[in-house]
Design a protein around this motif. Structure first.
Motif, PDB file in Angstrom:
ATOM      1  N   THR A 106      11.738  10.985 -24.634  1.00 28.18           N
ATOM      2  CA  THR A 106      11.529  12.011 -23.610  1.00 28.18           C
ATOM      3  C   THR A 106      12.556  11.891 -22.491  1.00 28.18           C
ATOM      4  O   THR A 106      13.126  12.894 -22.039  1.00 28.18           O
ATOM      5  CB  THR A 106      10.105  11.888 -23.028  1.00 28.18           C
ATOM      6  N   VAL A 107      12.801  10.667 -22.020  1.00 32.94           N
ATOM      7  CA  VAL A 107      13.778  10.448 -20.957  1.00 32.94           C
ATOM      8  C   VAL A 107      15.174  10.860 -21.415  1.00 32.94           C
ATOM      9  O   VAL A 107      15.915  11.535 -20.685  1.00 32.94           O
ATOM     10  CB  VAL A 107      13.758   8.968 -20.518  1.00 32.94           C
ATOM     11  N   ALA A 108      15.542  10.472 -22.637  1.00 32.23           N
ATOM     12  CA  ALA A 108      16.868  10.823 -23.157  1.00 32.23           C
ATOM     13  C   ALA A 108      17.012  12.337 -23.275  1.00 32.23           C
ATOM     14  O   ALA A 108      18.080  12.898 -22.983  1.00 32.23           O
ATOM     15  CB  ALA A 108      17.083  10.155 -24.514  1.00 32.23           C
ATOM     16  N   ARG A 109      15.958  13.010 -23.701  1.00 33.20           N
ATOM     17  CA  ARG A 109      16.026  14.469 -23.816  1.00 33.20           C
ATOM     18  C   ARG A 109      16.348  15.108 -22.468  1.00 33.20           C
ATOM     19  O   ARG A 109      17.165  16.034 -22.382  1.00 33.20           O
ATOM     20  CB  ARG A 109      14.703  15.027 -24.325  1.00 33.20           C
ATOM     21  N   GLU A 110      15.711  14.631 -21.398  1.00 32.58           N
ATOM     22  CA  GLU A 110      15.928  15.249 -20.096  1.00 32.58           C
ATOM     23  C   GLU A 110      17.371  15.084 -19.626  1.00 32.58           C
ATOM     24  O   GLU A 110      17.947  15.998 -19.035  1.00 32.58           O
ATOM     25  CB  GLU A 110      14.948  14.661 -19.068  1.00 32.58           C
ATOM     26  N   VAL A 111      17.974  13.923 -19.890  1.00 31.89           N
ATOM     27  CA  VAL A 111      19.371  13.723 -19.512  1.00 31.89           C
ATOM     28  C   VAL A 111      20.277  14.640 -20.334  1.00 31.89           C
ATOM     29  O   VAL A 111      21.173  15.305 -19.794  1.00 31.89           O
ATOM     30  CB  VAL A 111      19.778  12.248 -19.700  1.00 31.89           C
ATOM     31  N   LEU A 112      20.043  14.706 -21.640  1.00 27.28           N
ATOM     32  CA  LEU A 112      20.861  15.555 -22.506  1.00 27.28           C
ATOM     33  C   LEU A 112      20.660  17.037 -22.184  1.00 27.28           C
ATOM     34  O   LEU A 112      21.612  17.819 -22.189  1.00 27.28           O
ATOM     35  CB  LEU A 112      20.517  15.287 -23.968  1.00 27.28           C
ATOM     36  N   ARG A 113      19.423  17.432 -21.907  1.00 21.23           N
ATOM     37  CA  ARG A 113      19.151  18.830 -21.582  1.00 21.23           C
ATOM     38  C   ARG A 113      19.934  19.270 -20.356  1.00 21.23           C
ATOM     39  O   ARG A 113      20.515  20.352 -20.320  1.00 21.23           O
ATOM     40  CB  ARG A 113      17.650  19.023 -21.340  1.00 21.23           C
ATOM     41  N   SER A 114      19.976  18.387 -19.375  1.00 25.98           N
ATOM     42  CA  SER A 114      20.675  18.722 -18.138  1.00 25.98           C
ATOM     43  C   SER A 114      22.185  18.767 -18.325  1.00 25.98           C
ATOM     44  O   SER A 114      22.863  19.676 -17.845  1.00 25.98           O
ATOM     45  CB  SER A 114      20.305  17.705 -17.056  1.00 25.98           C
ATOM     46  N   SER A 115      22.741  17.778 -19.028  1.00 27.75           N
ATOM     47  CA  SER A 115      24.197  17.700 -19.139  1.00 27.75           C
ATOM     48  C   SER A 115      24.762  18.605 -20.230  1.00 27.75           C
ATOM     49  O   SER A 115      25.882  19.109 -20.104  1.00 27.75           O
ATOM     50  CB  SER A 115      24.635  16.258 -19.388  1.00 27.75           C
ATOM     51  N   ALA A 116      24.000  18.855 -21.285  1.00 25.50           N
ATOM     52  CA  ALA A 116      24.497  19.691 -22.386  1.00 25.50           C
ATOM     53  C   ALA A 116      24.100  21.153 -22.244  1.00 25.50           C
ATOM     54  O   ALA A 116      24.606  21.996 -22.971  1.00 25.50           O
ATOM     55  CB  ALA A 116      23.984  19.152 -23.720  1.00 25.50           C
ATOM     56  N   ARG A 117      23.148  21.451 -21.323  1.00 26.63           N
ATOM     57  CA  ARG A 117      22.637  22.815 -21.132  1.00 26.63           C
ATOM     58  C   ARG A 117      21.977  23.345 -22.417  1.00 26.63           C
ATOM     59  O   ARG A 117      22.114  24.526 -22.751  1.00 26.63           O
ATOM     60  CB  ARG A 117      23.754  23.761 -20.691  1.00 26.63           C
ATOM     61  N   ILE A 118      21.298  22.469 -23.137  1.00 25.39           N
ATOM     62  CA  ILE A 118      20.563  22.856 -24.345  1.00 25.39           C
ATOM     63  C   ILE A 118      19.117  23.133 -23.941  1.00 25.39           C
ATOM     64  O   ILE A 118      18.507  22.303 -23.267  1.00 25.39           O
ATOM     65  CB  ILE A 118      20.622  21.751 -25.417  1.00 25.39           C
ATOM     66  N   PRO A 119      18.548  24.269 -24.334  1.00 25.31           N
ATOM     67  CA  PRO A 119      17.158  24.571 -23.948  1.00 25.31           C
ATOM     68  C   PRO A 119      16.190  23.508 -24.456  1.00 25.31           C
ATOM     69  O   PRO A 119      16.374  22.932 -25.533  1.00 25.31           O
ATOM     70  CB  PRO A 119      16.895  25.930 -24.615  1.00 25.31           C
ATOM     71  N   THR A 120      15.147  23.273 -23.683  1.00 21.87           N
ATOM     72  CA  THR A 120      14.152  22.261 -24.058  1.00 21.87           C
ATOM     73  C   THR A 120      13.555  22.544 -25.429  1.00 21.87           C
ATOM     74  O   THR A 120      13.269  21.613 -26.196  1.00 21.87           O
ATOM     75  CB  THR A 120      13.028  22.215 -23.000  1.00 21.87           C
ATOM     76  N   THR A 121      13.365  23.810 -25.759  1.00 23.77           N
ATOM     77  CA  THR A 121      12.746  24.165 -27.040  1.00 23.77           C
ATOM     78  C   THR A 121      13.614  23.808 -28.234  1.00 23.77           C
ATOM     79  O   THR A 121      13.128  23.825 -29.366  1.00 23.77           O
ATOM     80  CB  THR A 121      12.437  25.668 -27.084  1.00 23.77           C
ATOM     81  N   ARG A 122      14.881  23.489 -28.001  1.00 20.05           N
ATOM     82  CA  ARG A 122      15.779  23.127 -29.105  1.00 20.05           C
ATOM     83  C   ARG A 122      15.748  21.627 -29.388  1.00 20.05           C
ATOM     84  O   ARG A 122      16.476  21.150 -30.252  1.00 20.05           O
ATOM     85  CB  ARG A 122      17.207  23.551 -28.773  1.00 20.05           C
ATOM     86  N   PHE A 123      14.932  20.877 -28.654  1.00 17.22           N
ATOM     87  CA  PHE A 123      14.808  19.434 -28.882  1.00 17.22           C
ATOM     88  C   PHE A 123      13.514  19.149 -29.640  1.00 17.22           C
ATOM     89  O   PHE A 123      12.487  19.798 -29.414  1.00 17.22           O
ATOM     90  CB  PHE A 123      14.765  18.668 -27.562  1.00 17.22           C
ATOM     91  N   THR A 124      13.549  18.169 -30.532  1.00 19.51           N
ATOM     92  CA  THR A 124      12.345  17.598 -31.119  1.00 19.51           C
ATOM     93  C   THR A 124      12.347  16.101 -30.840  1.00 19.51           C
ATOM     94  O   THR A 124      13.405  15.465 -30.862  1.00 19.51           O
ATOM     95  CB  THR A 124      12.270  17.836 -32.636  1.00 19.51           C
ATOM     96  N   LEU A 125      11.177  15.569 -30.548  1.00 15.72           N
ATOM     97  CA  LEU A 125      11.055  14.159 -30.185  1.00 15.72           C
ATOM     98  C   LEU A 125      10.195  13.420 -31.199  1.00 15.72           C
ATOM     99  O   LEU A 125       9.193  13.959 -31.685  1.00 15.72           O
ATOM    100  CB  LEU A 125      10.420  14.016 -28.802  1.00 15.72           C
ATOM    101  N   SER A 126      10.575  12.196 -31.503  1.00 13.01           N
ATOM    102  CA  SER A 126       9.779  11.352 -32.396  1.00 13.01           C
ATOM    103  C   SER A 126      10.143   9.901 -32.109  1.00 13.01           C
ATOM    104  O   SER A 126      11.037   9.613 -31.315  1.00 13.01           O
ATOM    105  CB  SER A 126      10.045  11.693 -33.858  1.00 13.01           C
TER     106      SER A 126
END
Length: 303
Positions: free
Chosen positions: A250-270
């Motif tokens: 979850t933490v890694a997603r937030e950093v990548l979402r901010s820097s890559a400008r990828i929408p949250t819905t395009r991430f899956t977490l496991s």
């Protein structure tokens, strides 16, 4: 009289659902050993249903039927378990029928028990998971006409495949191109003993996100949280390594979402917690390099 077992917490339910989703993805790709490892220690009708589907995919119909029977006992209203058992019964009857036997004798179907089981597995899985076994169609790559103007300097080359122009290799980052995706691993750990990024870990994720940004609106990213194999101490901030792994993802997603400008819905977490660690771990269960995440970057499907 024994007191009833306490209801699972919301965090535990989230972790369990994430593990189940990861196992489903692995199973659909035929990675049964990894899916089974993810399900280790998990129970319930949904877990039994997934185990049954994996057995069915391998032609192990007796095991599949047993799991569906157990799922039906836990949840009598489970329609998936009833349909799975009914389909297996139907295929068994068809296999034993005279017509099916004549087809085998005439050579119209492959000979041998293993071949027959494989054929039945294909039929069964097609009925239970329609469309799941079919790879997504890939857009055709059309060459640009000779008169096409070159892209502006510094812009990624125009391509129907958003992965084609990505260059993700960097010091401390390994990017391995596979069929339809880029697998990213990190040479060192990104987190402390919990789910707080180290300064170097945050810098590595931010830099990676910036390299993803040119194609950010065309990408999907799966983030898998990892831990070392050291058991969590009772009474700490986290109840298990699974919870730590999910929080790291979850933490890694937030950093990548901010820097890559990828929408949250395009991430899956496991998370795989301490199973299948990126840096082994048998010799050193506490290897800090495994306090990390790994990524699977692919083209995003249509919205």
């Amino acid at each position: 009289m024994n007191a009833p077992a306490p209801a699972p917490s919301a965090a535990s339910r989230t972790v369990r659902e994430a593990a189940l989703a990861q196992a489903r993805t692995l199973a659909r790709a035929g990675r049964y050993a990894e899916a089974t490892a993810v399900l280790e220690g998990e129970h319930g009708a949904a877990v039994l249903d997934l185990r049954a589907r994996m057995y069915a995919q391998q032609g192990r119909f007796d095991d599949a039927d047993r799991c569906w029977a157990e799922a039906a006992a836990l949840d009598p209203g489970d329609g998936d378990a009833a349909r799975g058992r009914a389909r297996i019964a139907e295929l068994r009857a068809k296999r034993a029928s005279t017509g099916f036997g004549r087809a085998l004798t005439a050579g119209l179907l492959p000979r041998g028990g293993a071949a027959v089981a494989a054929l039945l597995a294909i039929v069964l899985v097609a009925a239970l998971w329609p469309g799941d076994g079919e790879p997504a169609a890939r857009p055709a790559v059309r060459p640009a006409p000779p008169s096409a103007a070159p892209p502006p300097s510094g812009a990624p080359p125009a391509s129907a495949d958003p992965l084609a122009g990505l260059r993700l290799d960097a010091p401390g980052v390994r990017a391995e191109r596979r069929d339809g995706e880029i697998a990213v691993t990190f040479a060192g750990g990104l987190f402390d003993a919990g789910a707080t990024l180290t300064p170097d870990g945050r810098a590595a994720l931010t830099a990676l996100g910036e390299r993803l940004r040119p194609q950010g609106d065309r990408l999907a990213v799966a983030v898998i949280g990892h831990t070392d194999r050291t058991a969590v101490r009772p009474g700490g901030e986290y109840a298990s390594n699974v919870e730590i792994g999910m929080m790291r993802a979850t933490v890694a997603r937030e950093v990548l979402r901010s820097s890559a400008r990828i929408p949250t819905t395009r991430f899956t977490l496991s998370t795989l917690a301490g199973m299948l660690p990126p840096h082994g771990g048998d010799a050193d269960p506490g290897d800090p390099r495994n306090r990390t995440v790994s990524l699977r970057v692919s083209a995003a499907g249509p919205r």
